[in-house]
Scaffold this active site. Structure first.
Site, PDB file in Angstrom:
ATOM      1  N   ASN A   1       0.799  -1.229   0.000  1.00 37.76           N
ATOM      2  CA  ASN A   1       0.000   0.000   0.000  1.00 37.76           C
ATOM      3  C   ASN A   1       0.832   1.280   0.000  1.00 37.76           C
ATOM      4  O   ASN A   1       0.460   2.267  -0.618  1.00 37.76           O
ATOM      5  CB  ASN A   1      -1.024  -0.012   1.139  1.00 37.76           C
TER       6      ASN A   1
ATOM      7  N   GLU B   1       3.455  -5.278  12.317  1.00 35.82           N
ATOM      8  CA  GLU B   1       2.547  -4.141  12.095  1.00 35.82           C
ATOM      9  C   GLU B   1       1.436  -4.662  11.204  1.00 35.82           C
ATOM     10  O   GLU B   1       1.670  -4.943  10.024  1.00 35.82           O
ATOM     11  CB  GLU B   1       3.287  -2.996  11.395  1.00 35.82           C
TER      12      GLU B   1
ATOM     13  N   CYS C   1      -3.247   1.807   6.045  1.00 41.93           N
ATOM     14  CA  CYS C   1      -3.652   1.078   7.250  1.00 41.93           C
ATOM     15  C   CYS C   1      -4.255   2.027   8.287  1.00 41.93           C
ATOM     16  O   CYS C   1      -4.979   1.600   9.172  1.00 41.93           O
ATOM     17  CB  CYS C   1      -2.466   0.327   7.822  1.00 41.93           C
TER      18      CYS C   1
ATOM     19  N   GLU D   1       7.455   0.634  16.124  1.00 43.66           N
ATOM     20  CA  GLU D   1       8.466   1.150  15.211  1.00 43.66           C
ATOM     21  C   GLU D   1       8.530   2.660  15.386  1.00 43.66           C
ATOM     22  O   GLU D   1       7.781   3.232  16.153  1.00 43.66           O
ATOM     23  CB  GLU D   1       8.109   0.755  13.781  1.00 43.66           C
TER      24      GLU D   1
HETATM   25  P1  NAD Z   1       0.045  -9.330   3.159  1.00 43.14           P
HETATM   26  O1  NAD Z   1       0.064  -9.807   4.545  1.00 43.14           O
HETATM   27  O2  NAD Z   1      -0.688 -10.107   2.141  1.00 43.14           O
HETATM   28  O3  NAD Z   1       1.543  -9.220   2.580  1.00 43.14           O
HETATM   29  C1  NAD Z   1       2.531  -8.440   3.200  1.00 43.14           C
HETATM   30  C2  NAD Z   1       3.897  -8.987   2.838  1.00 43.14           C
HETATM   31  O4  NAD Z   1       4.049 -10.272   3.427  1.00 43.14           O
HETATM   32  C3  NAD Z   1       4.131  -9.178   1.336  1.00 43.14           C
HETATM   33  O5  NAD Z   1       5.469  -8.838   1.039  1.00 43.14           O
HETATM   34  C4  NAD Z   1       3.900 -10.669   1.157  1.00 43.14           C
HETATM   35  O6  NAD Z   1       4.572 -11.213   0.046  1.00 43.14           O
HETATM   36  C5  NAD Z   1       4.474 -11.206   2.464  1.00 43.14           C
HETATM   37  N1  NAD Z   1       3.999 -12.541   2.881  1.00 43.14           N
HETATM   38  C6  NAD Z   1       2.806 -13.128   2.620  1.00 43.14           C
HETATM   39  N2  NAD Z   1       2.771 -14.368   3.184  1.00 43.14           N
HETATM   40  C7  NAD Z   1       3.948 -14.544   3.825  1.00 43.14           C
HETATM   41  C8  NAD Z   1       4.506 -15.598   4.597  1.00 43.14           C
HETATM   42  N3  NAD Z   1       3.856 -16.728   4.835  1.00 43.14           N
HETATM   43  N4  NAD Z   1       5.739 -15.441   5.106  1.00 43.14           N
HETATM   44  C9  NAD Z   1       6.419 -14.285   4.905  1.00 43.14           C
HETATM   45  N5  NAD Z   1       5.950 -13.258   4.167  1.00 43.14           N
HETATM   46  C10 NAD Z   1       4.729 -13.381   3.639  1.00 43.14           C
HETATM   47  O7  NAD Z   1      -0.446  -7.828   3.213  1.00 43.14           O
HETATM   48  P2  NAD Z   1      -0.757  -6.868   1.996  1.00 43.14           P
HETATM   49  O8  NAD Z   1      -2.035  -7.317   1.370  1.00 43.14           O
HETATM   50  O9  NAD Z   1       0.474  -6.716   1.163  1.00 43.14           O
HETATM   51  O10 NAD Z   1      -0.974  -5.476   2.759  1.00 43.14           O
HETATM   52  C11 NAD Z   1      -2.196  -5.061   3.273  1.00 43.14           C
HETATM   53  C12 NAD Z   1      -2.248  -5.279   4.764  1.00 43.14           C
HETATM   54  O11 NAD Z   1      -1.167  -4.627   5.401  1.00 43.14           O
HETATM   55  C13 NAD Z   1      -3.501  -4.698   5.393  1.00 43.14           C
HETATM   56  O12 NAD Z   1      -4.003  -5.600   6.327  1.00 43.14           O
HETATM   57  C14 NAD Z   1      -2.988  -3.443   6.090  1.00 43.14           C
HETATM   58  O13 NAD Z   1      -3.761  -3.018   7.180  1.00 43.14           O
HETATM   59  C15 NAD Z   1      -1.645  -3.889   6.524  1.00 43.14           C
HETATM   60  N6  NAD Z   1      -0.773  -2.755   6.797  1.00 43.14           N
HETATM   61  C16 NAD Z   1      -0.466  -2.472   8.098  1.00 43.14           C
HETATM   62  C17 NAD Z   1       0.343  -1.374   8.396  1.00 43.14           C
HETATM   63  C18 NAD Z   1       0.704  -1.031   9.810  1.00 43.14           C
HETATM   64  O14 NAD Z   1       1.560  -0.193  10.004  1.00 43.14           O
HETATM   65  N7  NAD Z   1       0.103  -1.644  10.808  1.00 43.14           N
HETATM   66  C19 NAD Z   1       0.832  -0.579   7.359  1.00 43.14           C
HETATM   67  C20 NAD Z   1       0.479  -0.896   6.059  1.00 43.14           C
HETATM   68  C21 NAD Z   1      -0.314  -1.994   5.775  1.00 43.14           C
END
Ligand code: NAD
Length: 480
Positions: A149, A247, A281, A461
């Site tokens: 995002n 996060e 997020c 963080e």
């Molecule tokens: P996601 O969890 O699908 O993917 C995030 C990352 O994790 C990607 O690089 C993905 O390839 C990797 N990943 C997926 N499965 C994995 C595994 N088994 N082992 C290791 N890595 C793995 O999330 P997304 O769809 O890319 O992002 C959206 C989500 O992120 C939303 O839920 C949003 O709220 C959250 N988000 C949170 C914050 C925060 O600061 N809390 C900030 C931005 C986004």
């Protein structure tokens, strides 16, 4: 664009020769490929990072900081190229990338390069018994995983502090938005960062991400992404006793009291609901309005939201761009159907848009959507949609507002609108969220800690917290 892995200072193809398509969400068209890296690629990157660690961690703080400052300068010098790459990957308006994401990525490097110069630790004089002090030492190879995002913003938010205090890094960006990470690799080469200090491996979560978390030579993992993914990561990392920061997702309340500064609240609420297509997020997705203000707010808010220009991300006037991927687009549309099934009323939006322009005829666009008439227990109000969709509920008392706000498994952020100073403090202290904005949104001093409660994550963080996270402390007590 052919994206390559950045391992040991060189740009290399994936060892297994597998590739993924890189798709522009605004056009729905493939415009490049990226490595579909596997455990062998991760192993190579970890080997390079482990070999680079002794020298990098032995540099003076000022020497390491100088490298990071050079990267910050290069990001600024290449800001237009980076912004365009991010928009093509992510679908967000180019103006947003130029205004927010890319400057913030440069700020991240600059902030941590300088903050690390001032990191200090505790020392206690115990009189005749001696003295006791704490040493903060870099841990080793840090594994960093980020989402799609805010691709470069969040990627650099992890890389900069990890490198600043002397760790070496293997980082995996989201496979959905890889382009700016690749350009960052090119800039790291231009900055003459020593080989192996930063390694960037592209690929999916199940292959590259999982292999990184499982690797026994990566003792610290920092992850930003979805709550379900966070659970999987924790299951892998916990038995290996890795240091872990998570996060995760959110379902953030935006609480509006009738005594607020109305015009500022309205303008900011439009932004906090729909910036980046609601895919930040920290966007407020549950709007809670005091009953006496409800009708006026609903009418003005609906009018402003329906007037937002959904359009080609490359056009200047566009305020809402494309949804990041077909999967995310379908997920949001499913939630719109669910909201209708649950009895919700669509006040505006609620549908895909196909008439953005000719270039974007096959892109994934959804009109900004406002839903009313749903209670707090509905799935629409409980689950993270992560798209241009908000719900509005009303409340009569402060207690009711707090109950609604905290009725969520998540606890990432919240916004409170009131001109009553005492209430602002009182309510903020009772909201179960890691960050609370009063009469503003997305404003933050980078020196403060950032992170969520409950299912929104563990760890903090930002600021000195991040620098400390990437160090191990040794408690040393010397008897004189
Ligand atoms: P996601 O969890 O699908 O993917 C995030 C990352 O994790 C990607 O690089 C993905 O390839 C990797 N990943 C997926 N499965 C994995 C595994 N088994 N082992 C290791 N890595 C793995 O999330 P997304 O769809 O890319 O992002 C959206 C989500 O992120 C939303 O839920 C949003 O709220 C959250 N988000 C949170 C914050 C925060 O600061 N809390 C900030 C931005 C986004």
């Amino acid at each position: 664009m052919k994206i390559l892995n950045y391992i040991n200072g060189s740009l290399v193809e994936p060892i297994g020769g597998d590739w993924l398509d890189n798709i522009n969400p605004a056009t729905g068209q493939k415009y490049g490929v990226l490595p579909d890296s596997r455990a062998v690629d991760i192993q190579e990157a970890v080997k390079a990072a482990s070999a680079a660690f002794p020298e990098w961690s032995a540099l003076t703080q000022a020497q390491r900081s100088n490298y990071l400052l050079k990267i910050a300068d290069l990001i600024e010098a290449n800001k237009d190229r980076l912004a365009l790459a991010e928009t093509n990957d992510n679908g967000k308006p180019l103006s947003l990338s130029q205004r927010m994401d890319i400057p913030r990525a440069a700020d991240n490097f600059r902030f941590y390069a300088t903050a690390a110069l001032h990191l200090h630790s505790e020392t206690y004089d115990m009189g005749e018994a001696g003295f006791n002090y704490v040493l903060n030492k870099p841990i080793g190879v840090a594994g960093l995983i980020s989402p799609w995002n805010l691709p470069l913003y969040l990627f650099t938010w992890k890389i900069a502090p990890a490198l600043a205090v002397g760790n070496t890094v293997v980082a995996k960006p989201s496979e959905i938005t890889p382009a700016t990470a690749f350009l960052l690799a090119e800039l790291a080469i231009e900055a003459e960062l020593p080989p192996g200090v930063l390694n960037i491996v592209f690929g999916t979560g199940v292959h590259a991400g999982q292999a990184l978390v499982e690797n026994p030579h990566v003792p610290v993992i920092s992850f930003t992404g979805g709550t379900e993914t966070g659970k999987t990561l924790a299951k892998t990392a916990a038995p290996m006793f890795k240091k872990l920061s998570l996060e995760l997702g959110g379902k953030n309340p935006n609480i509006i009291f009738a005594d607020c500064d109305y015009d500022l609240m309205l303008k900011t609420t439009v932004a906090s609901s729909f910036t980046n297509q609601g895919q930040i997020c920290l966007c407020g997705s549950r709007i809670l309005v005091e009953k006496s203000l409800y009708s006026r707010f609903l009418s003005d808010f609906s009018q402003q939201v329906s007037a937002m220009k959904v359009g080609d991300p490359l056009e200047k006037e566009t305020r809402v761009g494309a949804i990041v991927s077909q999967a995310q687009y379908e997920k949001v549309l499913k939630y719109l159907s669910l909201a209708r099934e649950e009895g919700g009323k669509i006040e505006t939006g609620g549908k895909p848009l196909y008439d953005v322009n000719e270039r974007c005829a096959k892109g994934w666009f959804i009109a900004p959507t406002i839903i009313t008439g749903l209670g707090p227990e509905c799935r629409t109000n409980q689950e993270e949609i992560f798209g241009p969709v908000v719900t509005i509920q009303s409340f009569e008392t402060e207690e009711e507002a707090l109950t609604l706000a905290n009725d969520s498994k998540y606890g990432l952020s919240a916004t409170v609108w009131t001109n009553d100073l005492k209430r602002a403090h009182r309510v903020s202290a009772k909201i179960e969220s890691g960050i609370i904005w009063v009469n503003c949104w997305l404003v933050r001093d980078l020196r403060t800690p950032f992170g969520g409660m409950k299912a929104s994550g563990i760890g903090r963080e930002g600021g000195f917290e991040a620098l400390k996270f990437f160090t191990e402390t040794r408690n040393i007590c010397i008897q004189l």
